[in-house]
Design a protein around this motif. Structure first.
Motif, PDB file in Angstrom:
ATOM      1  N   UNK A 190      41.488  26.752  36.771  1.00 16.17           N
ATOM      2  CA  UNK A 190      41.095  27.530  37.916  1.00 16.17           C
ATOM      3  C   UNK A 190      40.749  28.954  37.438  1.00 16.17           C
ATOM      4  N   UNK A 191      39.679  29.498  37.952  1.00 15.14           N
ATOM      5  CA  UNK A 191      39.240  30.841  37.580  1.00 15.14           C
ATOM      6  C   UNK A 191      39.984  31.904  38.385  1.00 15.14           C
ATOM      7  N   UNK A 192      39.913  33.145  37.923  1.00 14.16           N
ATOM      8  CA  UNK A 192      40.624  34.271  38.533  1.00 14.16           C
ATOM      9  C   UNK A 192      40.384  34.364  40.038  1.00 14.16           C
ATOM     10  N   UNK A 193      39.134  34.406  40.445  1.00  7.46           N
ATOM     11  CA  UNK A 193      38.819  34.569  41.872  1.00  7.46           C
ATOM     12  C   UNK A 193      39.314  33.368  42.665  1.00  7.46           C
ATOM     13  N   UNK A 194      39.182  32.173  42.123  1.00  8.02           N
ATOM     14  CA  UNK A 194      39.692  30.983  42.813  1.00  8.02           C
ATOM     15  C   UNK A 194      41.199  31.091  43.035  1.00  8.02           C
ATOM     16  N   UNK A 195      41.919  31.564  42.028  1.00  3.44           N
ATOM     17  CA  UNK A 195      43.367  31.716  42.152  1.00  3.44           C
ATOM     18  C   UNK A 195      43.715  32.761  43.215  1.00  3.44           C
ATOM     19  N   UNK A 196      42.969  33.863  43.217  1.00  8.34           N
ATOM     20  CA  UNK A 196      43.237  34.911  44.194  1.00  8.34           C
ATOM     21  C   UNK A 196      42.948  34.429  45.618  1.00  8.34           C
ATOM     22  N   UNK A 211      45.000  40.852  46.859  1.00  7.89           N
ATOM     23  CA  UNK A 211      45.590  40.280  45.648  1.00  7.89           C
ATOM     24  C   UNK A 211      44.936  40.956  44.457  1.00  7.89           C
ATOM     25  N   UNK A 212      45.728  41.307  43.472  1.00  5.40           N
ATOM     26  CA  UNK A 212      45.164  41.845  42.239  1.00  5.40           C
ATOM     27  C   UNK A 212      45.809  41.130  41.066  1.00  5.40           C
ATOM     28  N   UNK A 213      45.296  41.347  39.907  1.00  2.00           N
ATOM     29  CA  UNK A 213      45.858  40.709  38.730  1.00  2.00           C
ATOM     30  C   UNK A 213      45.989  41.732  37.612  1.00  2.00           C
ATOM     31  N   UNK A 214      46.786  41.368  36.644  1.00  2.00           N
ATOM     32  CA  UNK A 214      46.947  42.229  35.480  1.00  2.00           C
ATOM     33  C   UNK A 214      45.635  42.322  34.716  1.00  2.00           C
ATOM     34  N   UNK A 215      45.553  43.355  33.933  1.00  2.00           N
ATOM     35  CA  UNK A 215      44.381  43.558  33.096  1.00  2.00           C
ATOM     36  C   UNK A 215      44.831  43.545  31.649  1.00  2.00           C
ATOM     37  N   UNK A 216      44.168  42.750  30.830  1.00  2.00           N
ATOM     38  CA  UNK A 216      44.458  42.729  29.404  1.00  2.00           C
ATOM     39  C   UNK A 216      43.240  43.184  28.617  1.00  2.00           C
ATOM     40  N   UNK A 217      43.476  43.955  27.592  1.00  2.00           N
ATOM     41  CA  UNK A 217      42.380  44.388  26.719  1.00  2.00           C
ATOM     42  C   UNK A 217      42.633  43.818  25.324  1.00  2.00           C
ATOM     43  N   UNK A 218      41.559  43.305  24.745  1.00  2.00           N
ATOM     44  CA  UNK A 218      41.654  42.644  23.452  1.00  2.00           C
ATOM     45  C   UNK A 218      40.630  43.224  22.485  1.00  2.00           C
TER      46      UNK A 218
END
Length: 83
Positions: A1-7, A21-28
């Protein structure tokens, strides 16, 4: 499931108790995580306003349309990160 679908799924299952709804942000860099934002749940207004929680980018935030309509959308006169 993609981010927007989960939200969207979270919003739908909440039966209108949750409005955003928001989600964490990761930088790589080179597949190595160099940063992950702080996250929490519940009534985030105090946490966000007191900078205990960081909703860094609008791309992590999904808000019900009616809320944005009530606010007349984003205020484009604000400097970056102010809306």
């Amino acid at each position: 499931m993609f981010k927007i679908e989960q939200q969207v799924d979270i919003l739908e299952k909440s039966k209108n108790e949750i409005k955003a709804v928001y989600c964490k942000l990761g930088r790589y860099i080179n597949d190595k995580k160099i940063y992950e934002s702080i996250g929490s749940e519940g009534n985030l207004m105090l946490d966000v306003l007191s900078l205990k929680n960081e909703i860094l980018l609008q791309l992590t935030l999904l808000i019900e349309r009616i809320i944005l309509e009530e606010l007349n959308g984003f205020d484009e006169s604000f400097e970056r990160h102010q809306d």
